[in-house]
Design a protein around this motif. Structure first.
Motif, short mmCIF file in Angstrom:
data_model
loop_
_atom_site.label_atom_id
_atom_site.label_comp_id
_atom_site.label_asym_id
_atom_site.label_seq_id
_atom_site.Cartn_x
_atom_site.Cartn_y
_atom_site.Cartn_z
N ARG A 46 -60.86 -136.60 -54.48
CA ARG A 46 -61.94 -135.73 -53.28
C ARG A 46 -61.37 -134.76 -53.69
O ARG A 46 -61.09 -133.86 -53.91
CB ARG A 46 -61.56 -136.81 -52.37
CG ARG A 46 -61.63 -135.90 -50.79
CD ARG A 46 -60.35 -137.20 -49.88
NE ARG A 46 -59.23 -136.71 -49.81
CZ ARG A 46 -59.08 -135.26 -49.21
NH1 ARG A 46 -59.80 -134.55 -48.20
NH2 ARG A 46 -57.72 -135.21 -48.42
N ILE A 47 -62.75 -134.07 -53.31
CA ILE A 47 -62.87 -132.06 -52.44
C ILE A 47 -62.54 -132.32 -51.38
O ILE A 47 -63.80 -133.12 -50.33
CB ILE A 47 -64.16 -131.64 -52.90
CG1 ILE A 47 -64.08 -132.26 -54.46
CG2 ILE A 47 -64.03 -130.43 -52.79
CD1 ILE A 47 -65.57 -131.47 -55.66
N ALA A 48 -61.72 -131.69 -50.59
CA ALA A 48 -61.50 -131.62 -48.93
C ALA A 48 -62.09 -130.30 -48.61
O ALA A 48 -63.21 -129.26 -49.69
CB ALA A 48 -59.93 -131.52 -48.83
N ARG A 49 -62.90 -129.81 -47.37
CA ARG A 49 -63.61 -129.20 -47.25
C ARG A 49 -62.72 -128.05 -47.41
O ARG A 49 -64.00 -126.82 -47.27
CB ARG A 49 -63.56 -129.25 -45.39
CG ARG A 49 -64.19 -128.68 -44.81
CD ARG A 49 -64.28 -128.42 -43.59
NE ARG A 49 -65.91 -128.21 -42.85
CZ ARG A 49 -66.12 -126.80 -41.87
NH1 ARG A 49 -65.19 -126.35 -41.81
NH2 ARG A 49 -66.94 -126.77 -41.53
N ASP A 50 -61.72 -127.70 -47.71
CA ASP A 50 -60.99 -126.27 -47.79
C ASP A 50 -61.17 -125.75 -49.34
O ASP A 50 -61.01 -124.60 -49.84
CB ASP A 50 -59.72 -125.83 -47.54
CG ASP A 50 -58.43 -127.15 -48.11
OD1 ASP A 50 -58.78 -127.73 -49.32
OD2 ASP A 50 -57.76 -126.94 -47.84
#
Length: 195
Positions: A46-50
């Protein structure tokens, strides 16, 4: 008849395939848009918003590995995949896959050039090929600015950079926005700006 063992995709396997592909392509990004391998399932990545990349719920702390994975990222429709010549795996992206953490500005007015740098080292100059767009939260009105980095992959422009961009903004045809490469990118209607 021999039965084949089904192999589950793994970050290690994808990384090895990506390294092998990078070695064959030389400098620059691999041509993921040309590869059409079979879909091998989803990976718990997963790539987080940050902009933080996670694998199996744990942040990937090795910058080189994150850059390697980012080089084989592709968006097909609304879904994100890591693609190598031999496999394609789905991953989750919370918002945009990249974060624009800085930019350089040169020139003024319509001749202004805004060149963005992402947290994984991509550089793109806003213009017709790399448009800026701003999405406003319908409830709070808070803006989320993005710039297209490459092939359907956007970067969320971080807050500090956006505040700097606002200082470079101009009014044009009833909008407050940004000029770059001769293109005007609207941010907010001029009459909605606070006095």
């Amino acid at each position: 008849m021999v039965e084949q063992n089904k192999v589950s995709p793994s970050a290690e396997g994808i990384a090895a395939s990506a390294r092998a592909a990078a070695g064959k392509t030389g400098k620059g990004l691999p041509p993921v848009h040309k590869w059409n391998p079979p879909f091998c399932g989803d990976l718990d990545m997963r790539i987080a918003r940050d902009g933080t990349w996670f694998y199996l719920g744990t942040p990937i702390g090795r910058e080189g590995l994150v850059r390697l994975f980012s080089s084989i990222l592709r968006k097909d429709g609304d879904k994100y995949f890591l693609v190598t010549p031999v496999e394609k795996v789905g991953i989750t992206v919370d918002d945009a896959p990249f974060v624009a953490t800085d930019f350089d500005a040169s020139g003024e007015g319509a001749a202004q050039m805004l060149s963005f740098t992402t947290h994984v080292g991509d550089v793109a100059t806003a213009g017709p090929e790399h448009p800026i767009r701003v999405v406003r939260d319908p409830e709070t009105g808070e803006p989320s600015p993005y710039v297209l980095i490459r092939a359907n992959l956007e970067a969320l422009i971080d807050r500090k950079s956006f505040y700097r961009l606002v200082d470079l903004g101009a009014h044009h045809d009833g909008w407050f926005g940004l000029w770059s490469s001769g293109e005007f990118f609207p941010v907010i209607p001029s009459d909605e700006l606070p006095e």
